[in-house]
Design an enzyme around this catalytic site. Structure first.
Site, short mmCIF file in Angstrom:
data_model
loop_
_atom_site.label_atom_id
_atom_site.label_comp_id
_atom_site.label_asym_id
_atom_site.label_seq_id
_atom_site.Cartn_x
_atom_site.Cartn_y
_atom_site.Cartn_z
CG HIS A 83 -0.47 0.69 2.33
ND1 HIS A 83 -0.03 -0.84 3.64
CD2 HIS A 83 -0.32 1.12 3.53
CE1 HIS A 83 0.81 -0.22 4.04
NE2 HIS A 83 0.14 1.26 4.26
CG ASP A 120 0.38 -4.06 2.80
OD1 ASP A 120 0.55 -3.28 1.61
OD2 ASP A 120 0.12 -3.81 3.55
CB SER A 127 2.67 1.79 6.29
OG SER A 127 2.12 1.75 6.99
#
Length: 461
Positions: free
Chosen positions: A103, A133, A209
């Site tokens: 992402h 992901d 992230s």
């Protein structure tokens, strides 16, 4: 206060040559805290800046050909906009393989990676998988880079100290500490990601992230991917992708794969609830119940059937379909896994081949041409490989939209739609759809299935 400090750091060894756990022996050792492990690991965690081009929203009034002719071709047309994505990554090898989240970089047109010593590298995604992901990047002209060792994440235990390293909110590299709060977390997602996660209370915020979750020896436990929050900030519930799955992605990227290949089970599994366990006569709700089985499934080939309960994969307990998929993905395609199967009171170990989803029958993938009413529409006959790629039911048949193209999207089609009829003609093969879309008259009516619901689309030419 000193006693509390000693207890807090009793798991931290002053020497990183071994994994020995002991109480710090002096005030100097206590003062160090996590500094030695951070100094060792931080250079392998990088900042990632990604540029993503998004299409602007279409104005339906000015998309009408009449107004385009009247006001000029570009008037009112949707304008692309540039979106900058900020995240983190972890260097996995000295020659420049880096892992981050899909992402963060999956849709990027330009990726820039900055190391802690302020060196900058251009990067490209060499292997990405939206559902997991995970994205593996390759830095251009990189060599002799600091990198982290991957720990066997199956050996991680609840209560271990953990550090999260990343670039939250773009303030620069930041370290937060906590513990491993839980293992085998499923049903948590970021975007389209679905998977199996390690939970931590180490503070994770936007920008973390793709960053590292490490243990007190500086080894990589997992890749930070998502949080549960109402405010947008950390509430102490963060999730990381286990290092064992990252290792399989790295292996496939280094072998030259440009898409992730995971073993195909060919089943629909169901979490074992207390009610199901009681109906099956089980004392403890454990395992995954097989509720549907494809005729080509390697589990069917090995003798499993609907109603069987899979309790372990290669000796590791599984309690959800996501956990079972994780275990098989870590094992990789090409070998075998030992599944522990429970049928009534009988338990048995069964060897199952780890295969790719088969291309049987032939997908007959077709893209429509300019002589149809929906040019650039890509469709295919559903087979296990197509169903796996698009997230369809294993029992699904028919013709599916792989890519609606610009005209199909405008008409309301989406990837994953199953075509039923076009102007009354039943669609059983891709060629049926092409024929029905060639010179159909002024009106087009389509019936389709989307997410288990029947829909009808109508439009005029």
């Amino acid at each position: 206060m000193l006693r509390a400090t000693v207890l807090a750091f009793s798991i931290l060894s002053a020497s990183f040559a071994t994994a020995e756990t002991r109480v710090p022996q002096s005030q100097a050792e206590i003062s160090l805290g996590f500094a030695p492990v951070v100094k060792q690991a931080a250079p392998a965690v990088v900042n990632i800046y990604a540029k993503i081009i998004r299409q602007g929203r279409n104005n339906s009034l000015f998309s009408d050909p009449f107004f385009q002719d009247f006001f000029g071709g570009g008037f009112g047309a949707p304008q692309p906009r540039v979106q900058n994505s900020l995240g983190s990554g972890v260097i996995l090898s000295g020659d420049g393989y880096v892992v981050s989240n899909f992402h963060v970089v999956g849709s990027a047109t330009e990726i820039r990676v900055v190391t802690t010593d302020r060196r900058e590298f251009s990067a490209t995604v060499v292997l990405g998988h939206e559902e997991s992901d995970i994205a593996i990047l390759r830095l251009e002209e990189a060599s002799d880079l600091p990198h982290l060792n991957l720990r066997d994440s199956d050996q991680v235990e609840v209560g271990e100290l953990a550090l999260a390293i990343g670039n939250p909110f773009g303030v620069g590299q930041t370290v937060s500490s906590g513990i491993i709060s839980g293992l085998a977390r499923t049903g948590t997602a970021t975007g389209n990601a679905r998977g199996y996660f390690i939970q931590t209370d180490a503070a994770i915020n936007p920008g973390n992230s793709g960053g590292a979750l490490i243990d007190v020896n500086g080894d990589l436990i997992g890749i930070n991917t998502s949080i549960l929050t109402r405010s947008g900030g950390s509430n102490g519930i963060g999730f990381a992708i286990p290092a064992n799955l990252v290792a399989e992605f790295l292996r496939q990227a280094q072998e030259g794969n440009n898409s992730f290949i995971s073993p195909w089970a060919g089943i629909t599994g169901q979490h074992m609830s207390a009610d199901i366990a009681e109906s099956l006569g089980l004392a403890i709700p454990l395992g995954v119940v097989i509720s549907n089985l494809h005729e080509l499934s390697p589990l069917a080939e090995a003798g499993l059937r609907v109603g069987d309960v899979v309790t372990h994969v290669d000796g590791d307990e599984v309690n959800s379909p996501a956990e079972m998929k994780f275990r098989m993905s870590v094992a990789g395609v090409g070998g075998t896994s030992i599944l522990t199967r429970l049928r009534g009171d009988e338990s048995a170990e069964v060897e199952v081949a780890l295969i790719q989803a088969p291309e049987t029958p032939d997908a007959e993938k077709t893209t429509t041409t300019e002589d149809t009413v929906l040019p650039e529409l890509t469709i295919a006959r559903v087979n296990p490989a197509v169903a796996s790629d698009l997230g369809l039911r294993i029992s699904q048949t028919g013709v599916v939209v792989v890519d609606p193209g610009p005209y199909g999207a405008r008409a309301g089609l989406r990837a994953g739609d199953i075509l039923g009829e076009i102007n009354g003609d039943r669609i059983e093969r891709p060629r049926d759809a092409v024929r029905a879309l060639t010179d159909p008259g002024r009106r087009v009516q389509m019936t389709l299935e989307r997410d288990g619901r029947s829909l009808s689309l109508r439009f005029r030419l």
